[in-house]
Design a protein around this motif. Structure first.
Motif, short mmCIF file in Angstrom:
data_model
loop_
_atom_site.label_atom_id
_atom_site.label_comp_id
_atom_site.label_asym_id
_atom_site.label_seq_id
_atom_site.Cartn_x
_atom_site.Cartn_y
_atom_site.Cartn_z
N LEU A 1 -0.90 6.90 -10.57
CA LEU A 1 0.31 6.85 -9.76
C LEU A 1 1.48 7.38 -10.57
CD1 LEU A 1 0.60 3.54 -7.72
CD2 LEU A 1 0.36 5.87 -6.90
N TYR A 2 2.23 8.29 -9.98
CA TYR A 2 3.41 8.83 -10.65
C TYR A 2 4.64 8.53 -9.81
CZ TYR A 2 0.04 11.32 -13.50
OH TYR A 2 -0.97 11.62 -14.34
N ASP A 3 5.73 8.18 -10.50
CA ASP A 3 6.95 7.86 -9.74
C ASP A 3 7.66 9.15 -9.35
OD1 ASP A 3 8.33 8.82 -11.90
OD2 ASP A 3 8.92 6.86 -12.67
N GLU A 4 8.85 8.97 -8.77
CA GLU A 4 9.58 10.12 -8.25
C GLU A 4 9.90 11.17 -9.31
OE1 GLU A 4 12.88 9.76 -4.85
OE2 GLU A 4 12.48 7.91 -5.95
N ASN A 5 10.09 10.70 -10.57
CA ASN A 5 10.41 11.63 -11.64
C ASN A 5 9.17 12.23 -12.27
OD1 ASN A 5 13.11 10.93 -11.31
ND2 ASN A 5 12.84 9.13 -12.63
N GLY A 6 8.03 11.90 -11.73
CA GLY A 6 6.80 12.46 -12.24
C GLY A 6 6.26 11.76 -13.45
N GLU A 7 6.75 10.54 -13.77
CA GLU A 7 6.23 9.80 -14.92
C GLU A 7 5.08 8.92 -14.47
OE1 GLU A 7 7.57 9.74 -18.13
OE2 GLU A 7 9.03 11.29 -17.66
N LEU A 8 4.08 8.76 -15.36
CA LEU A 8 2.93 7.93 -15.05
C LEU A 8 3.35 6.47 -14.97
CD1 LEU A 8 -0.19 7.89 -14.70
CD2 LEU A 8 -0.34 7.50 -17.14
N LEU A 9 2.89 5.77 -13.94
CA LEU A 9 3.20 4.36 -13.80
C LEU A 9 2.08 3.53 -14.40
CD1 LEU A 9 4.54 4.47 -10.17
CD2 LEU A 9 5.88 4.06 -12.23
N GLY B 1 9.72 3.44 -2.39
CA GLY B 1 10.10 4.83 -2.13
C GLY B 1 8.93 5.77 -2.35
N THR B 2 9.25 7.01 -2.70
CA THR B 2 8.23 8.03 -2.81
C THR B 2 7.45 7.90 -4.12
OG1 THR B 2 9.83 9.42 -1.71
CG2 THR B 2 7.85 10.49 -2.52
N VAL B 3 6.16 7.96 -4.04
CA VAL B 3 5.32 8.02 -5.23
C VAL B 3 4.26 9.09 -5.01
CG1 VAL B 3 5.60 5.61 -5.95
CG2 VAL B 3 3.83 6.23 -4.29
N SER C 1 0.83 -1.20 0.00
CA SER C 1 0.00 0.00 0.00
C SER C 1 0.87 1.26 0.00
CB SER C 1 -0.91 0.00 1.23
OG SER C 1 -0.10 -0.02 2.39
N ILE C 2 0.21 2.40 -0.21
CA ILE C 2 0.92 3.68 -0.14
C ILE C 2 0.48 4.36 1.15
CG2 ILE C 2 1.40 5.85 -1.29
CD1 ILE C 2 0.22 4.49 -3.82
N GLU C 3 1.45 4.75 1.95
CA GLU C 3 1.17 5.34 3.24
C GLU C 3 1.18 6.86 3.13
OE1 GLU C 3 0.58 3.75 6.08
OE2 GLU C 3 0.83 1.74 5.25
#
Lengths: 361, 321
Positions: free
Chosen positions: A352-360, A277-279, A252-254
């Motif tokens: 959901l976007y990763d740390e670089n701001g790209e769509l997952l 990591g961060t999303v 999950s995302i906290e």
């Protein structure tokens, strides 16, 4: 009609000190209505001027129907352009303004008069024919500029923020008129604006630009529903998409004290596609439901109401979630400031976007 | 009706406020309502304050000081010498005569008629050519990028700083060598060269104010550089060109030094050159000098009055759009 291709087009100013455009790659179909959208200073106007031939690319090539045109003068490309401030010739009457391109081309007077009359009646400015531009209102000037552009039947139609000097009501009117015009004439059109509403309402495809490059090219619907990066997501939509920073923990995302969201809900591709990591979790304000009781079954994000903005048509509820503000657009609400609320949304509406701001996924 | 616009603590009764708040459409006047003041108030408002009176007084004094010499000249030109010597400001028993004008027109050593003709022959081409060349030179300085642009422009400014006495010597020798000394053409060329400096500076500054978009629009419309210059830039520069014409005309027309140096034959003398010759040998013919002066300055003044309207129109049009 014309198909436009831009290949790795870059434009530098001041001996390379300023990068206005960097490696633009774009295909514009014949008869397509393309809008360059981006914040001011993003290079969209320069890109348009490159197509027009008012600027020459520092690198790269531009093709019209497969023929290389960069380095050629604007008149060789048969483009028409409408400028932000219309650029009407102040010393000529409306009719003379419209006739000017034909006069330069050496069109015989009879034919010229007929075409000018046609263009002017097409845009309903026949009554203004003998007035100088200074006596016209903003909307009328706009029409004269459009008439001057269409009168010589260009193969490409370029518009540089043509509606930004008009008041809101007129802007809306001209917007649908422009769309009708483009539809009827079927001319390949590139339209530059920083107004996303204009872009979304008129374009076949929108080219979102930032810092001189293209961030996403997509039809309005797709741009809204599948923004490719965080930046685009935040640029499209009003109010923009909420992006909640969280940390991925196992399944999950906290979001700290605000709760957590089950990862399986938001990434159909499976857990592997989501890095640790961060999303960022993105949800559009209009997709969020504000509830006062904790919903049973589904996980919800918890927060405190910060402000409520009733706008008549809808209400915007700003909710403080951990240390971020989340906007929710709801039709009506009974919540008040300081109320404890729970935010829920459909699985399909979350990105959901990763740390670089790209769509997952 | 609920009192929803005012706080309940307000003393005004809610109902009367309600009707006052929104005016019916026919209560809005077409023109501003006239204020009904009594005579004393209006009189007090019309009398200027002390500092304002002082300003008026200064302004009027300066204006009078400015106009009196001209008035004297004008009066003297219409009166016989005897009356002038007694003082032109004595108006009792004044004789008005055109004799001074007719005598000046065909004064034997230096007829004013001939001199005015010469002045016109020199001035008109000197003005027209300077306008055309000046605009053609100013346009690149305002719009194009080319090597040594700044240096060349600085040179033009430098030449403008030179006094006419300085260039006179060089020009004198040059004109002698190429055989244009003591001819219309020679003087015209000197005036063109001399005027070009300030005209280029003046027009360049004006052209910088013309929006670049207009030229870009014309380029998109298919116009060549020359067509842009002729159909967009020149017509839009009318107010500046009219100013240049008026100023250059006045300068060339009234020039005394250049004709003095470059015109030797009496039949080629220009009007400003002829004026001092009218003083006569035994007694100064004030009447003749005055008539000659009025005739000389009538032309630039007339030109200014005629062109001022266009000039104003052009400036207003340039500002509003």
């Amino acid at each position: 009609m014309t198909q436009i291709t831009m290949e790795d087009v870059s434009k530098y100013f001041d001996d390379g000190e300023t990068v206005a455009n960097y490696r633009l790659n774009l295909e514009v179909e014949d008869g397509e209505f393309i809008v360059f959208l981006g914040p001011s200073g993003c290079g969209k106007t320069t890109a348009l001027r490159l197509v027009a031939g008012l600027e020459d690319p520092s690198e790269g090539a531009i093709y019209f129907d497969g023929q290389r045109v960069d380095g050629r003068s604007p008149s060789d490309r048969n483009v028409a352009m409408v400028f932000q401030n219309y650029a009407l010739y102040p010393h000529m009457t409306v009719a003379e303004n419209v006739a000017y391109p034909l006069k330069i081309q050496g069109v015989p007077p009879d034919e010229r008069d007929r075409k000018v009359e046609e263009a002017m009646s097409f845009l309903h400015i026949e009554d203004q024919a003998d007035k100088p531009p200074a006596e016209l209102s903003g909307g009328q000037r706009q029409r004269v500029a459009l008439a001057r552009a269409i009168v010589r039947e260009p193969s490409v139609f370029l518009l540089d923020e043509p509606l930004s000097n008009l008041d809101a009501k007129l802007r809306q009117e001209m917007r649908s008129e422009l769309k009708r015009l483009q539809d009827e004439l079927g001319i390949t059109t590139i339209y530059v604006t920083h107004n996303q509403e204009e872009a979304m309402s008129m374009a076949h495809r929108v080219v979102v630009m930032n810092r001189g490059t293209i961030r996403q090219v997509a039809p309005p619907g797709e741009l809204y529903s599948r923004p490719r990066t965080e930046w685009v997501a935040r640029f499209i939509g009003s109010p923009p998409m909420n992006l909640l920073r969280g940390t991925r923990q196992n399944g999950s995302i906290e979001f700290g004290e605000a709760g957590s969201v089950d990862l399986r809900r938001t990434s159909p591709g499976g857990l592997e596609t989501v890095p640790r990591g961060t999303v960022s979790l993105g949800v559009r304000p209009e997709d969020i439901t504000v509830e006062t009781d904790p919903p049973s079954g589904t996980a919800a994000i918890e927060g405190t109401v910060d402000t409520v903005e009733p706008l008549g048509e809808y209400t915007i509820v700003n909710v403080a979630v951990a240390d971020q503000i989340v906007n929710a657009k709801v039709s009506s609400t009974s919540v008040d400031r300081e109320d404890r609320v729970y935010l829920t949304f459909d699985d399909d509406d979350a990105y959901l976007y990763d740390e670089n701001g790209e769509l997952l996924s | 009706m609920a009192d929803d616009t005012h706080s309940p603590g307000e003393p005004t009764p809610a109902s009367s406020r309600e009707t006052d708040q929104y005016l019916p459409p026919d209560a809005i006047p077409e023109t501003a309502p006239r204020r009904e003041d009594d005579v004393a108030t209006r009189l007090a408002a019309a009398v200027p304050s002390m500092p304002r009176l002082l300003k008026y007084a200064i302004a009027i004094t300066v204006a009078v000081l400015w106009i009196v010499p001209f008035l004297g000249l004008f009066m003297a030109s219409f009166r016989p010498l005897g009356e002038i010597l007694a003082g032109w400001w004595h108006v009792e028993g004044m004789t008005i005569t055109l004799e001074n004008y007719t005598r000046a027109w065909s004064y034997q050593t230096a007829p004013m008629g001939r001199a005015l003709f010469n002045t016109l022959v020199v001035t008109v081409p000197a003005v027209l050519v300077v306008m055309l060349l000046g605009a053609m030179a100013a346009y690149p300085f305002a719009r194009f990028e080319f090597p040594l642009k700044t240096t060349l422009f600085f040179l033009i400014l430098l030449v403008m700083a030179a006094p006419p006495e300085l260039v006179a010597m060089g020009n004198y020798n040059t004109l002698r060598e190429i055989g244009l000394f003591d001819s219309y053409m020679g003087l015209i060329l000197v005036h063109i060269g001399w005027g070009l400096g300030w005209v280029v500076l003046f027009l360049r500054n004006y052209l910088l104010g013309i929006p670049v978009e207009l030229e870009e629009a014309a380029r998109i419309d298919g116009a060549s550089r020359y067509q842009i210059f002729r159909t967009i830039i020149l017509p839009l520069s009318t107010p500046a060109l009219v100013s240049v014409a008026v100023i250059q005309f006045t300068w060339v027309w009234n020039a005394f030094f250049f004709p003095l140096v470059f015109m030797r034959s009496p039949e080629l003398y220009l009007a400003p050159q002829v004026l001092p010759l009218m003083t006569g040998r035994i007694q100064v013919e004030w009447g003749l000098v005055a008539a000659g002066s009025v005739m000389t300055m009538a032309v630039p003044v007339f030109l200014f009055l005629v062109l001022e309207r266009y000039y104003k129109q052009g400036v207003v049009a340039a500002v509003t759009d």
